[in-house]
Scaffold this motif. Structure first.
Motif, PDB file in Angstrom:
ATOM      1  N   ARG E  24       0.831  -1.206   0.000  1.00 29.70           N
ATOM      2  CA  ARG E  24       0.000   0.000   0.000  1.00 29.70           C
ATOM      3  C   ARG E  24       0.870   1.262   0.000  1.00 29.70           C
ATOM      4  N   ALA E  25       1.911   1.251   0.825  1.00 36.40           N
ATOM      5  CA  ALA E  25       2.787   2.422   0.916  1.00 36.40           C
ATOM      6  C   ALA E  25       3.468   2.674  -0.422  1.00 36.40           C
ATOM      7  N   ARG E  26       3.845   1.587  -1.083  1.00 34.58           N
ATOM      8  CA  ARG E  26       4.537   1.712  -2.367  1.00 34.58           C
ATOM      9  C   ARG E  26       3.697   2.436  -3.425  1.00 34.58           C
ATOM     10  N   HIS E  27       2.366   2.322  -3.320  1.00 37.67           N
ATOM     11  CA  HIS E  27       1.492   3.038  -4.263  1.00 37.67           C
ATOM     12  C   HIS E  27       1.576   4.543  -4.103  1.00 37.67           C
ATOM     13  N   LEU E  28       1.872   4.995  -2.889  1.00 38.44           N
ATOM     14  CA  LEU E  28       1.820   6.433  -2.639  1.00 38.44           C
ATOM     15  C   LEU E  28       3.186   7.093  -2.600  1.00 38.44           C
ATOM     16  N   PHE E  29       4.242   6.293  -2.456  1.00 36.08           N
ATOM     17  CA  PHE E  29       5.583   6.869  -2.442  1.00 36.08           C
ATOM     18  C   PHE E  29       6.399   6.285  -3.592  1.00 36.08           C
ATOM     19  N   ASP E  30       7.404   7.034  -4.044  1.00 37.62           N
ATOM     20  CA  ASP E  30       8.227   6.552  -5.156  1.00 37.62           C
ATOM     21  C   ASP E  30       9.141   5.417  -4.716  1.00 37.62           C
ATOM     22  N   ALA E  31       9.512   5.446  -3.448  1.00 41.34           N
ATOM     23  CA  ALA E  31      10.416   4.420  -2.927  1.00 41.34           C
ATOM     24  C   ALA E  31      10.128   4.209  -1.450  1.00 41.34           C
ATOM     25  N   VAL E  32      10.305   2.992  -1.005  1.00 40.05           N
ATOM     26  CA  VAL E  32      10.120   2.692   0.421  1.00 40.05           C
ATOM     27  C   VAL E  32      11.322   1.893   0.904  1.00 40.05           C
ATOM     28  N   GLU E  33      11.895   2.318   2.017  1.00 37.14           N
ATOM     29  CA  GLU E  33      12.957   1.534   2.642  1.00 37.14           C
ATOM     30  C   GLU E  33      12.388   0.816   3.859  1.00 37.14           C
ATOM     31  N   VAL E  34      12.532  -0.495   3.889  1.00 35.77           N
ATOM     32  CA  VAL E  34      12.154  -1.244   5.077  1.00 35.77           C
ATOM     33  C   VAL E  34      13.334  -1.137   6.046  1.00 35.77           C
ATOM     34  N   THR E  35      13.109  -0.427   7.148  1.00 31.67           N
ATOM     35  CA  THR E  35      14.193  -0.136   8.094  1.00 31.67           C
ATOM     36  C   THR E  35      14.074  -1.121   9.258  1.00 31.67           C
ATOM     37  N   VAL E  36      14.979  -2.098   9.277  1.00 31.24           N
ATOM     38  CA  VAL E  36      14.874  -3.185  10.245  1.00 31.24           C
ATOM     39  C   VAL E  36      15.673  -2.844  11.503  1.00 31.24           C
ATOM     40  N   ALA E  37      14.984  -2.753  12.628  1.00 34.81           N
ATOM     41  CA  ALA E  37      15.634  -2.355  13.886  1.00 34.81           C
ATOM     42  C   ALA E  37      16.530  -3.479  14.402  1.00 34.81           C
ATOM     43  N   VAL E  38      17.766  -3.139  14.741  1.00 28.97           N
ATOM     44  CA  VAL E  38      18.701  -4.133  15.239  1.00 28.97           C
ATOM     45  C   VAL E  38      18.216  -4.701  16.572  1.00 28.97           C
ATOM     46  N   ASN E  39      17.734  -3.814  17.457  1.00 33.28           N
ATOM     47  CA  ASN E  39      17.169  -4.249  18.740  1.00 33.28           C
ATOM     48  C   ASN E  39      18.101  -5.153  19.543  1.00 33.28           C
ATOM     49  N   ALA E  40      19.316  -4.647  19.735  1.00 31.95           N
ATOM     50  CA  ALA E  40      20.335  -5.489  20.362  1.00 31.95           C
ATOM     51  C   ALA E  40      19.927  -5.940  21.756  1.00 31.95           C
ATOM     52  N   ARG E  41      19.059  -5.175  22.432  1.00 32.30           N
ATOM     53  CA  ARG E  41      18.723  -5.523  23.806  1.00 32.30           C
ATOM     54  C   ARG E  41      17.541  -6.467  23.947  1.00 32.30           C
ATOM     55  N   LYS E  42      16.826  -6.665  22.875  1.00 35.18           N
ATOM     56  CA  LYS E  42      15.654  -7.531  22.910  1.00 35.18           C
ATOM     57  C   LYS E  42      16.040  -8.835  22.223  1.00 35.18           C
ATOM     58  N   GLN E  43      15.699  -9.969  22.821  1.00 36.10           N
ATOM     59  CA  GLN E  43      16.049 -11.222  22.175  1.00 36.10           C
ATOM     60  C   GLN E  43      15.102 -11.487  21.015  1.00 36.10           C
ATOM     61  N   THR E  44      15.671 -11.752  19.847  1.00 37.41           N
ATOM     62  CA  THR E  44      14.833 -12.017  18.680  1.00 37.41           C
ATOM     63  C   THR E  44      15.006 -13.467  18.247  1.00 37.41           C
ATOM     64  N   LEU E  45      14.009 -13.973  17.527  1.00 39.81           N
ATOM     65  CA  LEU E  45      14.096 -15.345  17.018  1.00 39.81           C
ATOM     66  C   LEU E  45      15.146 -15.416  15.916  1.00 39.81           C
ATOM     67  N   PHE E  46      15.123 -14.429  15.010  1.00 41.85           N
ATOM     68  CA  PHE E  46      16.083 -14.375  13.911  1.00 41.85           C
ATOM     69  C   PHE E  46      17.102 -13.259  14.165  1.00 41.85           C
ATOM     70  N   THR E  47      18.339 -13.445  13.708  1.00 44.64           N
ATOM     71  CA  THR E  47      19.346 -12.379  13.829  1.00 44.64           C
ATOM     72  C   THR E  47      18.983 -11.235  12.894  1.00 44.64           C
ATOM     73  N   ILE E  48      19.637 -10.111  13.082  1.00 44.13           N
ATOM     74  CA  ILE E  48      19.370  -8.957  12.225  1.00 44.13           C
ATOM     75  C   ILE E  48      19.673  -9.293  10.764  1.00 44.13           C
ATOM     76  N   GLU E  49      20.723 -10.079  10.524  1.00 44.26           N
ATOM     77  CA  GLU E  49      21.055 -10.446   9.138  1.00 44.26           C
ATOM     78  C   GLU E  49      19.937 -11.335   8.564  1.00 44.26           C
ATOM     79  N   GLU E  50      19.485 -12.293   9.351  1.00 44.33           N
ATOM     80  CA  GLU E  50      18.410 -13.177   8.879  1.00 44.33           C
ATOM     81  C   GLU E  50      17.118 -12.401   8.630  1.00 44.33           C
TER      82      GLU E  50
END
Lengths: 160, 160, 160, 160, 160, 160
Positions: E24-50
């Motif tokens: 939906r966002a892509r329809h209204l903007f020319d470009a969209v960057e998905v900005t993935v938060a590193v969140n070093a202090r919160k345990q995540t299932l997948f690493t930031i690279e994954e």
């Protein structure tokens, strides 16, 4: 008779939103104690001593406001101090349910102590201590959200 | 045909609010299983065995109610037991979104099992196990919130 | 024993959202009566006879579902019919408060009759009869929102 | 200094929920005026004179409570009477947004007058004057919801 | 001028709900960057690279979408990239307060960057990454909730 | 390609809250049409001509903003004008459900047109046209809530 109210919280750190509620409460009660929860089990950015000192420095301009650390059941403190009311700020709907749940529990435990809610001003309605800590952590400017003594205290700490 | 419903939760510990929902559900279903989540990753005040025992002691007066510990996907348990419904209590708006999110996920996984919501009575609408644990921790009186077996169990533990 | 539930509403007109709740309720009760409120003081698009007829035409494929017009206090109808429950659909938070308020009032008046809530499916969670009437008024296509008998009935009326 | 608060509303009719808020407010203020809105443009069940008389009969046991009809801008009344606060009851989330919107508008118009919110007790949290009128209309028993003078007044009117 | 928007989040893992907002966002903007938060202090299932790799694999069919890991204050990233807007999905009321609080804080820090909200489609309105992780943990089928690359990635990990 | 958005509403009258949303929308779209609903069935304070004229006078300082009266289905207007989006302001939770319900209905009718939500600034978050009309009715000062052309227009009318 002096009407005393307690204004309880963690104040990690005190924000302009807290100050706003405190000033409003002060208009309606003869005295207000800011009751700072020790919260030994929750990790805080500032120690209980620092949190109390920052509240004190921030309320220096207000008559009839005292600050005290506290650990235990809030209604016990209210009774020990002879308080007639607990003061809470309502900012948003998400506060609502939690605040009501606590207020009903307190009422069951101490029916003679009333919980009263004040609205934060629009300007401060969306300020939260957790967001202040997050902004500080990444080196953002916290001056729009917290009083000068807190700005200084944060400046002296490196963001973690 | 016996219509069985599951009433899932952590029950750490069971409160009068839970009991209220359970009694309501029992009117509409032939049998209700209280499905106690093991929750191995979340620290609980009572062990899974203690939590099950406290539910059992508290529902002794109710016909057609059983208690079982469970670990896994709730819909798998429902299917294994032949349950037609999952029972949930709605107390406040803050419950609403979480409950709906879970219910929709469960429906996708097991469309044949319905989630039904009951209203807690006014008297118990603001009771939460987390608040009971907090009151107990500081030596407050939990008798207005939890059934006698839980009052006894809490009395035997020193507040932590 | 036959467990009967009432599903009350104005049904002006019946939507796919209503049908969805009705089918869910039918799985848990032996019989469901759709209790259509006469609402003599509120202006409706369809008359009470038309509204009942449209419900009947739309539920023809469902066993154990009856339709009846009703004017008065819902709990009186429930008692007269020997119903064990009132069925309500919850779609959104804005429904929540109104539904709970009604449900608590009904519980005070008739504690033996339970109000149970079902979730509308995602697909129909945002359909409301008022929006259907608005779309129809301006000649929009209502087929995604209401069953075929209602589509036909609306087609035969000129938008007002 | 006598601290006076206004408790504004339509009170058509006064309920146990209103009385509950009034008694709580009376603990914190020296005097409370129940300010009954004339609401000339909204059709009410009772006239402004009847509504004031029913409030008066229902608060006879309370010291320091007065009743007055009012038409106009609430903050003008508050200023004219020298009130320091407006009292509002919060029952549910749906009250929240409306109440806040009004409170912010009042604050812009009269910053020196504070709006304070009290929680209705659990027992009365779901009572609303509109539901009382509906129950009365169909001949249901309103005694659990309204004080005796209102029960009598409703008895003397035939349901419309 | 190319209008760039950032779509920030943890994406642990990306779901169909995220993808829906992104399209939906892509329809209204020319470009969209998905900005993935590193969140070093919160345990995540997948690493930031994954997490970044899974987003990239899932958006391969979309033109003008880029993916980048990020740690810091979101408005700093937005300024550095010359973004005009932050994109957020609103699913339910419980999102509302948190989202507004963040958006107001961001606006104070960077008034020139607008936060815009899109509605998730009904189908995906109740999908949350936390529920996906829970279903996966117990061996349930996650295919209705996440795109194929995530289904594969989860399959290769044993539920923990 | 010129990206046009519609900003629909009744604007009875336009407030600073509306203006705030309009300016934000203008940053993200090349052009915005304020689509003023005729609302023939609802009684308005200002006629459709007056409402359009007040919007026009209030947006004179904004480039790329046009004003048009409209009666019908909003998505028909959007298609006729080639609009890519509908703009809505979110102020409070009570807006949320209604706005989402409308947005989902519009999406079913015209999937190619996106509804995007902007946050009103804190300062204007609690301003509503209905409250402005109420304040005006009792002779209160509306200048903090509406732009100068509306202040003038209200001054020329006697409060009703």
């Amino acid at each position: 008779m002096t009407r005393l109210a307690l204004y309880p919280g963690t104040f990690d750190p005190i924000t302009y939103g807290h100050l706003d509620i405190l000033e409003r409460a002060r208009h309606l009660f003869d005295a207000v104690e800011v009751t700072v929860a020790v919260n030994a089990r929750k990790q805080t950015l500032f120690t209980i001593e620092e949190r109390c000192a920052l509240v004190e420095a921030s309320v220096a301009h207000l008559d009839g406001v005292t600050v005290a650390p506290f650990e235990g059941l809030l209604v016990d403190r209210a009774r020990a101090r002879g308080a007639v009311a607990l003061v809470r700020g309502l900012r948003q709907v998400s506060d609502f349910d939690y605040e009501f749940r606590m207020a009903f529990a307190n009422r069951r435990l101490a029916p003679e102590i009333e919980t009263v809610f004040f609205m934060t001003s629009e300007e401060h309605a969306f300020v939260a201590a957790s967001i202040v800590r997050e902004i500080h952590r990444w080196g953002g400017d916290v001056a729009p959200f917290v009083p000068p003594p807190v700005v200084d205290a944060l400046r002296q700490r490196r963001p973690q």
